[in-house]
Motif scaffolding. Structure first.
Motif, PDB file in Angstrom:
ATOM      1  N   THR A   1      31.371  33.312  41.004  1.00  0.00           N
ATOM      2  CA  THR A   1      30.444  33.245  42.130  1.00  0.00           C
ATOM      3  C   THR A   1      29.164  33.995  41.756  1.00  0.00           C
ATOM      4  OG1 THR A   1      30.268  33.525  44.532  1.00  0.00           O
ATOM      5  CG2 THR A   1      31.344  35.304  43.339  1.00  0.00           C
ATOM      6  N   THR A   2      28.041  33.525  42.259  1.00  0.00           N
ATOM      7  CA  THR A   2      26.751  34.161  41.953  1.00  0.00           C
ATOM      8  C   THR A   2      26.627  35.442  42.768  1.00  0.00           C
ATOM      9  OG1 THR A   2      25.907  31.897  42.022  1.00  0.00           O
ATOM     10  CG2 THR A   2      24.278  33.653  41.733  1.00  0.00           C
ATOM     11  N   VAL A   3      26.341  36.571  42.098  1.00  0.00           N
ATOM     12  CA  VAL A   3      26.182  37.823  42.854  1.00  0.00           C
ATOM     13  C   VAL A   3      24.727  38.277  42.884  1.00  0.00           C
ATOM     14  CG1 VAL A   3      26.728  39.388  40.939  1.00  0.00           C
ATOM     15  CG2 VAL A   3      27.152  40.124  43.255  1.00  0.00           C
ATOM     16  N   ALA A   4      23.934  37.915  41.859  1.00  0.00           N
ATOM     17  CA  ALA A   4      22.535  38.361  41.846  1.00  0.00           C
ATOM     18  C   ALA A   4      21.688  37.444  40.963  1.00  0.00           C
ATOM     19  CB  ALA A   4      22.435  39.789  41.329  1.00  0.00           C
TER      20      ALA A   4
ATOM     21  N   GLY B   1      30.298  42.735  31.808  1.00  0.00           N
ATOM     22  CA  GLY B   1      30.778  44.033  32.275  1.00  0.00           C
ATOM     23  C   GLY B   1      32.271  43.952  32.440  1.00  0.00           C
ATOM     24  N   LYS B   2      32.769  44.484  33.569  1.00  0.00           N
ATOM     25  CA  LYS B   2      34.211  44.422  33.813  1.00  0.00           C
ATOM     26  C   LYS B   2      34.568  43.070  34.456  1.00  0.00           C
ATOM     27  CE  LYS B   2      37.981  46.796  36.095  1.00  0.00           C
ATOM     28  NZ  LYS B   2      38.302  47.467  37.348  1.00  0.00           N
ATOM     29  N   THR B   3      33.917  42.780  35.600  1.00  0.00           N
ATOM     30  CA  THR B   3      34.161  41.478  36.247  1.00  0.00           C
ATOM     31  C   THR B   3      32.895  40.627  36.279  1.00  0.00           C
ATOM     32  OG1 THR B   3      33.553  42.238  38.484  1.00  0.00           O
ATOM     33  CG2 THR B   3      35.841  42.584  37.782  1.00  0.00           C
ATOM     34  N   SER B   4      31.770  41.217  35.875  1.00  0.00           N
ATOM     35  CA  SER B   4      30.493  40.500  35.985  1.00  0.00           C
ATOM     36  C   SER B   4      29.983  40.033  34.625  1.00  0.00           C
ATOM     37  CB  SER B   4      29.439  41.376  36.673  1.00  0.00           C
ATOM     38  OG  SER B   4      29.168  42.532  35.922  1.00  0.00           O
TER      39      SER B   4
ATOM     40  N   THR C   1      23.474  36.756  37.550  1.00  0.00           N
ATOM     41  CA  THR C   1      24.733  37.487  37.350  1.00  0.00           C
ATOM     42  C   THR C   1      25.831  36.836  38.186  1.00  0.00           C
ATOM     43  OG1 THR C   1      23.476  39.524  37.066  1.00  0.00           O
ATOM     44  CG2 THR C   1      25.832  39.767  37.390  1.00  0.00           C
TER      45      THR C   1
ATOM     46  N   VAL D   1      30.204  36.793  39.083  1.00  0.00           N
ATOM     47  CA  VAL D   1      31.448  37.573  39.073  1.00  0.00           C
ATOM     48  C   VAL D   1      32.613  36.593  38.974  1.00  0.00           C
ATOM     49  CG1 VAL D   1      32.923  39.104  40.453  1.00  0.00           C
ATOM     50  CG2 VAL D   1      30.458  39.499  40.369  1.00  0.00           C
TER      51      VAL D   1
ATOM     52  N   MET E   1      36.289  35.248  39.599  1.00  0.00           N
ATOM     53  CA  MET E   1      37.203  35.348  40.733  1.00  0.00           C
ATOM     54  C   MET E   1      38.506  34.616  40.426  1.00  0.00           C
ATOM     55  SD  MET E   1      35.000  36.765  42.902  1.00  0.00           S
ATOM     56  CE  MET E   1      35.667  36.593  44.544  1.00  0.00           C
TER      57      MET E   1
ATOM     58  N   LYS F   1      38.369  39.655  42.558  1.00  0.00           N
ATOM     59  CA  LYS F   1      37.619  39.751  41.298  1.00  0.00           C
ATOM     60  C   LYS F   1      38.599  39.910  40.139  1.00  0.00           C
ATOM     61  CE  LYS F   1      35.725  43.262  43.230  1.00  0.00           C
ATOM     62  NZ  LYS F   1      35.074  44.554  43.460  1.00  0.00           N
TER      63      LYS F   1
ATOM     64  N   TYR G   1      22.747  48.060  33.494  1.00  0.00           N
ATOM     65  CA  TYR G   1      23.971  48.104  34.308  1.00  0.00           C
ATOM     66  C   TYR G   1      24.315  49.558  34.643  1.00  0.00           C
ATOM     67  CZ  TYR G   1      29.062  48.004  35.067  1.00  0.00           C
ATOM     68  OH  TYR G   1      30.328  48.189  35.550  1.00  0.00           O
TER      69      TYR G   1
ATOM     70  N   ARG H   1      21.865  50.932  37.128  1.00  0.00           N
ATOM     71  CA  ARG H   1      22.081  50.389  38.471  1.00  0.00           C
ATOM     72  C   ARG H   1      23.318  51.010  39.108  1.00  0.00           C
ATOM     73  NH1 ARG H   1      24.712  46.639  40.927  1.00  0.00           N
ATOM     74  NH2 ARG H   1      25.734  45.952  39.051  1.00  0.00           N
TER      75      ARG H   1
ATOM     76  N   LYS I   1      34.624  52.536  38.563  1.00  0.00           N
ATOM     77  CA  LYS I   1      35.559  51.402  38.659  1.00  0.00           C
ATOM     78  C   LYS I   1      35.922  50.865  37.288  1.00  0.00           C
ATOM     79  CE  LYS I   1      33.638  49.865  43.055  1.00  0.00           C
ATOM     80  NZ  LYS I   1      32.621  48.993  43.588  1.00  0.00           N
TER      81      LYS I   1
END
Ligand SMILES: CC(C)(COP(=O)(O)OP(=O)(O)OC[C@H]1O[C@@H](n2cnc3c(N)ncnc32)[C@H](O)[C@@H]1OP(=O)(O)O)[C@@H](O)C(=O)NCCC(=O)NCCS
Length: 162
Positions: free
Chosen positions: A53-56, A82-85, A111, A113, A115, A121, A145, A148, A161
């Motif tokens: 899914t689009t987060v940003a 990253g971890k989930t992104s 970005t 994520v 799922m 996630k 990252y 942020r 996390k």
């Protein structure tokens, strides 16, 4: 199993038709962003093997129109995980089929994520940058990252996390 940025690459190409344009005969911004979103999602799905899914979306500027009758191409390639992104660089180009001239019309970072089917996630494989440019892109995005995350986290790091 991680993939190289090149292995994640997706290119979508289409002829700009009248139902995709505004009254000036230029490709609608929303039509282009839709294609960027889909190409980015496909690259991330290829990398992660998961739904995404689009987060940003970073800023998108429309500096050059894509005109009716031109060939619009959208290329998506992962630059960081990253971890989930996952962060994807998306480049849109317009080709004038009569002259062969190609221009880059937009570059944006999306970005996504990953799922699971249960809507939670999930962790993604690490991207494996190969070239100097890919390695430097990865490091730049890792720094962004961390910056942020630092800005959204208590000073004592209790929200870690990763
Ligand atoms: C995407 C979503 C699942 C994230 O859930 P969440 O519980 O808020 O997740 P988190 O805050 O833990 O963030 C998850 C990941 O996204 C990243 N992320 C969150 N907000 C971000 C932002 N603004 N920019 C970049 N990355 C971002 C986090 O850094 C994290 O990455 P990591 O796992 O690699 O460390 C949730 O916000 C959602 O469902 N949003 C709607 C998505 C959607 O419908 N998109 C379509 C457009 S309508």
């Amino acid at each position: 199993m991680g993939k190289t940025p090149e292995e994640t690459k997706v290119v979508m190409t289409e002829l700009v038709l009248p139902n995709m344009t505004n009254l000036l005969g230029n490709l609608l911004g929303g039509e282009l962003m839709h294609r960027m979103d889909i190409a980015g999602a496909l690259a991330c799905m290829r990398h992660s093997g998961a739904q995404v899914t689009t987060v940003a979306v970073d800023a998108i500027e429309f500096k050059h129109p894509v005109r009716l009758g031109e060939m619009v191409s959208v290329e998506a390639k992962l630059v960081w995980t990253g971890k989930t992104s996952m962060k994807v660089k998306i480049t849109a180009t317009a080709e004038n089929l009569a002259t062969g001239a190609v221009i880059v019309t937009n570059v944006a970072m999306f970005t996504f994520v990953a799922m699971g089917r249960d809507g939670r996630k999930i962790t993604v494989p690490k991207l494996l940058p190969q070239t100097d440019e890919e390695k430097s892109d990865f490091e730049r995005e890792e720094r962004a990252y961390l910056l942020r995350r630092g800005a959204h986290q208590p000073q004592d790091g209790s929200d870690d996390k990763r």
